[in-house]
Design a protein around this motif. Sequence first.
Motif, PDB file in Angstrom:
ATOM      1  N   SER A   1       6.349  13.945  -3.885  1.00 45.00           N
ATOM      2  CA  SER A   1       6.700  15.341  -4.144  1.00 45.00           C
ATOM      3  C   SER A   1       8.033  15.486  -4.865  1.00 45.00           C
ATOM      4  O   SER A   1       8.391  16.579  -5.284  1.00 45.00           O
TER       5      SER A   1
ATOM      6  N   CYS B   1       5.278   9.239   2.476  1.00 44.13           N
ATOM      7  CA  CYS B   1       4.561   9.137   1.191  1.00 44.13           C
ATOM      8  C   CYS B   1       4.500  10.489   0.495  1.00 44.13           C
ATOM      9  O   CYS B   1       4.720  10.585  -0.716  1.00 44.13           O
ATOM     10  N   ILE B   2       4.211  11.537   1.258  1.00 43.95           N
ATOM     11  CA  ILE B   2       4.153  12.877   0.674  1.00 43.95           C
ATOM     12  C   ILE B   2       5.514  13.257   0.101  1.00 43.95           C
ATOM     13  O   ILE B   2       5.612  13.803  -0.999  1.00 43.95           O
ATOM     14  N   ASP B   3       6.569  12.951   0.837  1.00 46.35           N
ATOM     15  CA  ASP B   3       7.919  13.252   0.354  1.00 46.35           C
ATOM     16  C   ASP B   3       8.213  12.499  -0.937  1.00 46.35           C
ATOM     17  O   ASP B   3       8.765  13.061  -1.886  1.00 46.35           O
TER      18      ASP B   3
ATOM     19  N   ARG C   1       2.707   8.899   6.552  1.00 42.03           N
ATOM     20  CA  ARG C   1       2.094   9.889   5.672  1.00 42.03           C
ATOM     21  C   ARG C   1       3.154  10.864   5.140  1.00 42.03           C
ATOM     22  O   ARG C   1       3.200  11.164   3.956  1.00 42.03           O
ATOM     23  N   ALA C   2       4.031  11.339   6.020  1.00 41.28           N
ATOM     24  CA  ALA C   2       5.080  12.270   5.610  1.00 41.28           C
ATOM     25  C   ALA C   2       6.022  11.628   4.596  1.00 41.28           C
ATOM     26  O   ALA C   2       6.446  12.268   3.634  1.00 41.28           O
TER      27      ALA C   2
END
Length: 64
Positions: free
Chosen positions: A39, A34-36, A31-32
């Motif tokens: 972003s 993908c968020i990175d 998840r982290a």
Amino acid sequence: MNIRVDLTDEQSERLAALAESLGVEPADLARAACIDLVSQPPDDFREAAKHVLEKNRELYRRLA
């Protein structure tokens, strides 16, 4: 939003090992990541910023 991602056995093992070394769950690490990824500024912004920084490098050096 829920997204399913199919990983090979090797990719799954590498994700699990990395998550363990970081002390997080594999799903949280994925998840982290993908968020990175989503972003990050678009490539055109990154290229424009790089151009401006290079163009004004000497000015910035003198101002420091």
